[in-house]
Write a protein that holds these residues in place. Structure first.
Motif, PDB file in Angstrom:
ATOM      1  N   LEU A   1      -0.265  44.643  -9.413  1.00 50.72           N
ATOM      2  CA  LEU A   1      -1.669  44.368  -9.134  1.00 50.72           C
ATOM      3  C   LEU A   1      -2.262  43.538 -10.271  1.00 50.72           C
ATOM      4  N   LEU A   2      -2.988  42.501  -9.898  1.00 50.44           N
ATOM      5  CA  LEU A   2      -3.534  41.605 -10.912  1.00 50.44           C
ATOM      6  C   LEU A   2      -4.441  42.353 -11.880  1.00 50.44           C
ATOM      7  N   GLN A   3      -5.252  43.314 -11.362  1.00 48.66           N
ATOM      8  CA  GLN A   3      -6.163  44.006 -12.264  1.00 48.66           C
ATOM      9  C   GLN A   3      -5.417  44.842 -13.304  1.00 48.66           C
ATOM     10  N   LEU A   4      -4.233  45.346 -12.936  1.00 46.38           N
ATOM     11  CA  LEU A   4      -3.446  46.081 -13.925  1.00 46.38           C
ATOM     12  C   LEU A   4      -2.822  45.118 -14.936  1.00 46.38           C
ATOM     13  N   ARG A   5      -2.312  43.995 -14.457  1.00 48.33           N
ATOM     14  CA  ARG A   5      -1.752  43.011 -15.391  1.00 48.33           C
ATOM     15  C   ARG A   5      -2.823  42.499 -16.356  1.00 48.33           C
ATOM     16  N   GLN A   6      -4.041  42.342 -15.855  1.00 45.05           N
ATOM     17  CA  GLN A   6      -5.130  41.922 -16.735  1.00 45.05           C
ATOM     18  C   GLN A   6      -5.436  42.996 -17.775  1.00 45.05           C
ATOM     19  N   ALA A   7      -5.389  44.253 -17.351  1.00 50.94           N
ATOM     20  CA  ALA A   7      -5.631  45.348 -18.290  1.00 50.94           C
ATOM     21  C   ALA A   7      -4.533  45.415 -19.349  1.00 50.94           C
ATOM     22  N   ILE A   8      -3.295  45.167 -18.939  1.00 53.82           N
ATOM     23  CA  ILE A   8      -2.179  45.139 -19.896  1.00 53.82           C
ATOM     24  C   ILE A   8      -2.360  43.991 -20.884  1.00 53.82           C
ATOM     25  N   ALA A   9      -2.732  42.821 -20.367  1.00 48.65           N
ATOM     26  CA  ALA A   9      -2.948  41.661 -21.241  1.00 48.65           C
ATOM     27  C   ALA A   9      -4.021  41.962 -22.287  1.00 48.65           C
ATOM     28  N   SER A  10      -5.099  42.603 -21.853  1.00 48.16           N
ATOM     29  CA  SER A  10      -6.179  42.944 -22.772  1.00 48.16           C
ATOM     30  C   SER A  10      -5.714  43.956 -23.808  1.00 48.16           C
ATOM     31  N   LYS A  11      -4.952  44.955 -23.371  1.00 53.06           N
ATOM     32  CA  LYS A  11      -4.450  45.990 -24.277  1.00 53.06           C
ATOM     33  C   LYS A  11      -3.532  45.391 -25.335  1.00 53.06           C
ATOM     34  N   VAL A  12      -2.598  44.542 -24.918  1.00 56.96           N
ATOM     35  CA  VAL A  12      -1.634  43.962 -25.857  1.00 56.96           C
ATOM     36  C   VAL A  12      -2.342  43.031 -26.847  1.00 56.96           C
ATOM     37  N   GLU A  13      -3.295  42.246 -26.353  1.00 55.52           N
ATOM     38  CA  GLU A  13      -3.998  41.334 -27.262  1.00 55.52           C
ATOM     39  C   GLU A  13      -4.818  42.116 -28.286  1.00 55.52           C
ATOM     40  N   THR A  14      -5.479  43.187 -27.845  1.00 60.62           N
ATOM     41  CA  THR A  14      -6.251  44.019 -28.770  1.00 60.62           C
ATOM     42  C   THR A  14      -5.344  44.691 -29.793  1.00 60.62           C
ATOM     43  N   GLN A  15      -4.209  45.164 -29.338  1.00 59.37           N
ATOM     44  CA  GLN A  15      -3.304  45.928 -30.190  1.00 59.37           C
ATOM     45  C   GLN A  15      -2.507  45.043 -31.133  1.00 59.37           C
ATOM     46  N   HIS A  16      -2.025  43.890 -30.636  1.00 58.25           N
ATOM     47  CA  HIS A  16      -1.083  43.088 -31.415  1.00 58.25           C
ATOM     48  C   HIS A  16      -1.543  41.654 -31.698  1.00 58.25           C
ATOM     49  N   GLY A  17      -2.655  41.257 -31.099  1.00 58.26           N
ATOM     50  CA  GLY A  17      -3.168  39.927 -31.375  1.00 58.26           C
ATOM     51  C   GLY A  17      -2.471  38.802 -30.652  1.00 58.26           C
ATOM     52  N   HIS A  18      -1.637  39.143 -29.657  1.00 61.52           N
ATOM     53  CA  HIS A  18      -0.929  38.100 -28.907  1.00 61.52           C
ATOM     54  C   HIS A  18      -1.447  38.070 -27.474  1.00 61.52           C
ATOM     55  N   ALA A  19      -1.809  36.884 -26.986  1.00 57.49           N
ATOM     56  CA  ALA A  19      -2.370  36.729 -25.644  1.00 57.49           C
ATOM     57  C   ALA A  19      -1.280  36.367 -24.649  1.00 57.49           C
ATOM     58  N   TYR A  20      -1.123  37.193 -23.599  1.00 61.43           N
ATOM     59  CA  TYR A  20      -0.209  36.907 -22.498  1.00 61.43           C
ATOM     60  C   TYR A  20      -1.018  36.536 -21.260  1.00 61.43           C
ATOM     61  N   SER A  21      -0.477  35.649 -20.465  1.00 66.84           N
ATOM     62  CA  SER A  21      -1.078  35.307 -19.178  1.00 66.84           C
ATOM     63  C   SER A  21      -0.788  36.415 -18.179  1.00 66.84           C
ATOM     64  N   ALA A  22      -1.845  37.011 -17.623  1.00 69.47           N
ATOM     65  CA  ALA A  22      -1.654  38.061 -16.622  1.00 69.47           C
ATOM     66  C   ALA A  22      -0.957  37.515 -15.382  1.00 69.47           C
ATOM     67  N   GLU A  23      -1.161  36.243 -15.082  1.00 61.65           N
ATOM     68  CA  GLU A  23      -0.576  35.652 -13.885  1.00 61.65           C
ATOM     69  C   GLU A  23       0.920  35.396 -14.022  1.00 61.65           C
ATOM     70  N   SER A  24       1.361  34.918 -15.189  1.00 64.31           N
ATOM     71  CA  SER A  24       2.737  34.430 -15.274  1.00 64.31           C
ATOM     72  C   SER A  24       3.603  35.095 -16.336  1.00 64.31           C
ATOM     73  N   GLU A  25       3.035  35.959 -17.173  1.00 57.83           N
ATOM     74  CA  GLU A  25       3.808  36.482 -18.298  1.00 57.83           C
ATOM     75  C   GLU A  25       3.862  38.013 -18.362  1.00 57.83           C
ATOM     76  N   ILE A  26       3.355  38.681 -17.350  1.00 63.14           N
ATOM     77  CA  ILE A  26       3.369  40.150 -17.312  1.00 63.14           C
ATOM     78  C   ILE A  26       3.840  40.602 -15.943  1.00 63.14           C
ATOM     79  N   THR A  27       4.759  41.575 -15.907  1.00 64.93           N
ATOM     80  CA  THR A  27       5.248  42.149 -14.653  1.00 64.93           C
ATOM     81  C   THR A  27       5.219  43.666 -14.760  1.00 64.93           C
ATOM     82  N   VAL A  28       4.675  44.309 -13.738  1.00 66.03           N
ATOM     83  CA  VAL A  28       4.670  45.774 -13.658  1.00 66.03           C
ATOM     84  C   VAL A  28       6.000  46.202 -13.057  1.00 66.03           C
TER      85      VAL A  28
END
Length: 397
Positions: free
Chosen positions: A66-93
């Motif tokens: 689900l896109l909203q979960l991938r977006q939440a993961i992207a936000s979590k990782v960027e907050t935690q580690h400072g690295h931005a991932y694309s929710a569309e193309s760089e994260i898979t549940v």
């Protein structure tokens, strides 16, 4: 008549975790072996999943999640580690960290490729590498010593294991089973290694939120150079006490994730939709992970305090919900023999650390260590500790 079946994994039987859990059930022992909590996920998370079902989130999710979960993961990782991932193309549940690891190895490792593992290594890695047609190259940590009772990674030895055929180095920090976490100097060493040998890093971070004593989890993706080479894997099941939900994720640069998704789509296609919707809402509406270090540190410390009344000497655990104990005061040869006897006669199941080595029966795999899981109710830990006091009768003389 069909020819006899030729096994793809001829040397693999059932896992030590399944074996010891079955023995625990047979002996009605307290199971401190397999890594699962004996308490429920947060009420708000369960309610979010129930409401997701009631609201109709019951059909296939998109293949990548689900896109909203991938977006939440992207936000979590960027907050935690400072690295931005694309929710569309760089994260898979994924169907847990297990599927993320398997899909990554199958997608990225080719026949004749070598993959470096740091021992003691989680038992999923080597069989997955074999199924991909690759070869596992094992590099042992320095085991605990009397003057320094902790495992240590020798990065020079890791680098020496890399050849022209090396495709990948598997990392697992916070480390199962030793409890080690990566320090700044470890990331420095990895950067030096990657500059000389631009291999892939598969970083299994299932216990990323369980780190103790005021320390923080340092992921390779917190360094830009390492992030370019890293597949990050994590587990909502471990984070939210819901291992049976089998929901995890992986993050990687888009050209790497494109290959992982090719395997993922034909392995599970997609992951349980109501679980994804519920987790997504829970991540948005709660401070879901900040209390985990303190929660588990109290359990770690409770177990350590109780072990003072037993012959088992705890090693220091920096993270995960596992504690290694030195049982060298007891008279035994193989760790597995002790673990089995402990289950039968004391009524407490554990995991022999030798199971995380390629030859569990060898002297190099047996350091008199057992792994105990403290992701249990306080009453469960207290009962286990009371039983373990019976080990004093096993002391020689």
């Amino acid at each position: 008549m069909l020819n006899p079946l030729s096994s793809k994994l001829p040397d693999i039987g059932g896992t030590i975790f399944a074996e010891m859990s079955a023995l625990a059930q047979e002996c009605q022992a307290i199971n401190l072996g397999q890594g699962f909590p004996d308490y429920s996920p947060p009420d708000a998370l369960i309610q979010a999943v129930v409401e997701a079902m009631a609201q109709g989130h019951n059909q296939y999710a998109p293949m990548a999640g689900l896109l909203q979960l991938r977006q939440a993961i992207a936000s979590k990782v960027e907050t935690q580690h400072g690295h931005a991932y694309s929710a569309e193309s760089e994260i898979t549940v994924t169907a847990g960290a297990t599927e993320a690891l398997m899909s990554s190895l199958l997608a990225l490792v080719h026949p004749t490729d070598e993959v470096v593992l740091i021992d003691p290594a989680y038992d999923l890695y080597a069989p997955s590498i074999s199924l991909a047609g690759g070869k596992a190259v094992r590099v042992p940590m320095r085991p605990p010593e009397k003057d320094d009772p902790s495992f240590r990674v020798d990065w020079n030895r890791v680098e020496a294991a890399i050849t022209k055929n090396t495709r990948m180095l598997v990392l697992n920090f916070p480390h199962n089973p030793t409890g080690l976490i990566l320090k700044t100097e470890d990331l420095d060493a990895l950067e030096v290694l990657i500059r000389k040998h631009p291999v892939l890093l598969l970083s299994d971070e299932a216990y990323e939120h369980i780190v103790f004593d005021g320390q923080i989890h340092l992921s390779p993706v917190s360094r830009p150079l390492l992030a370019e080479h890293t597949v990050l894997v994590s587990s909502f099941g471990k984070t939210f006490h819901a291992t049976g939900w089998k929901t995890g994720y992986c993050c990687a640069p888009h050209h790497v994730m494109r290959e992982i998704r090719k395997v993922h789509q034909f392995t599970v296609f997609s992951v349980s939709t109501p679980m994804q919707a519920g987790i997504s809402r829970y991540l948005r509406e709660s401070d879901a992970v900040s209390g985990l270090p303190g929660f588990y540190q109290k359990k770690r410390d409770r177990l350590i305090a109780g072990l003072k009344n037993t012959p088992l000497r705890p090693l220091h655990a920096e993270g995960t919900f596992f504690l290694l104990v030195d049982a060298s005061a007891l008279d035994f040869k193989l760790e597995k023999e002790l673990a089995i006897r402990l289950t039968h006669e004391i009524g407490v199941a554990s995991i022999p650390v030798s199971a995380f080595y390629p030859d569990p029966g060898s002297s190099s795999a047996n350091h008199h260590l057992l792994r105990l899981c403290f992701a249990k109710k306080d009453a469960t830990l207290d009962e286990a500790l009371e039983r373990l006091e019976g080990l004093k009768a096993w002391l020689p003389g």
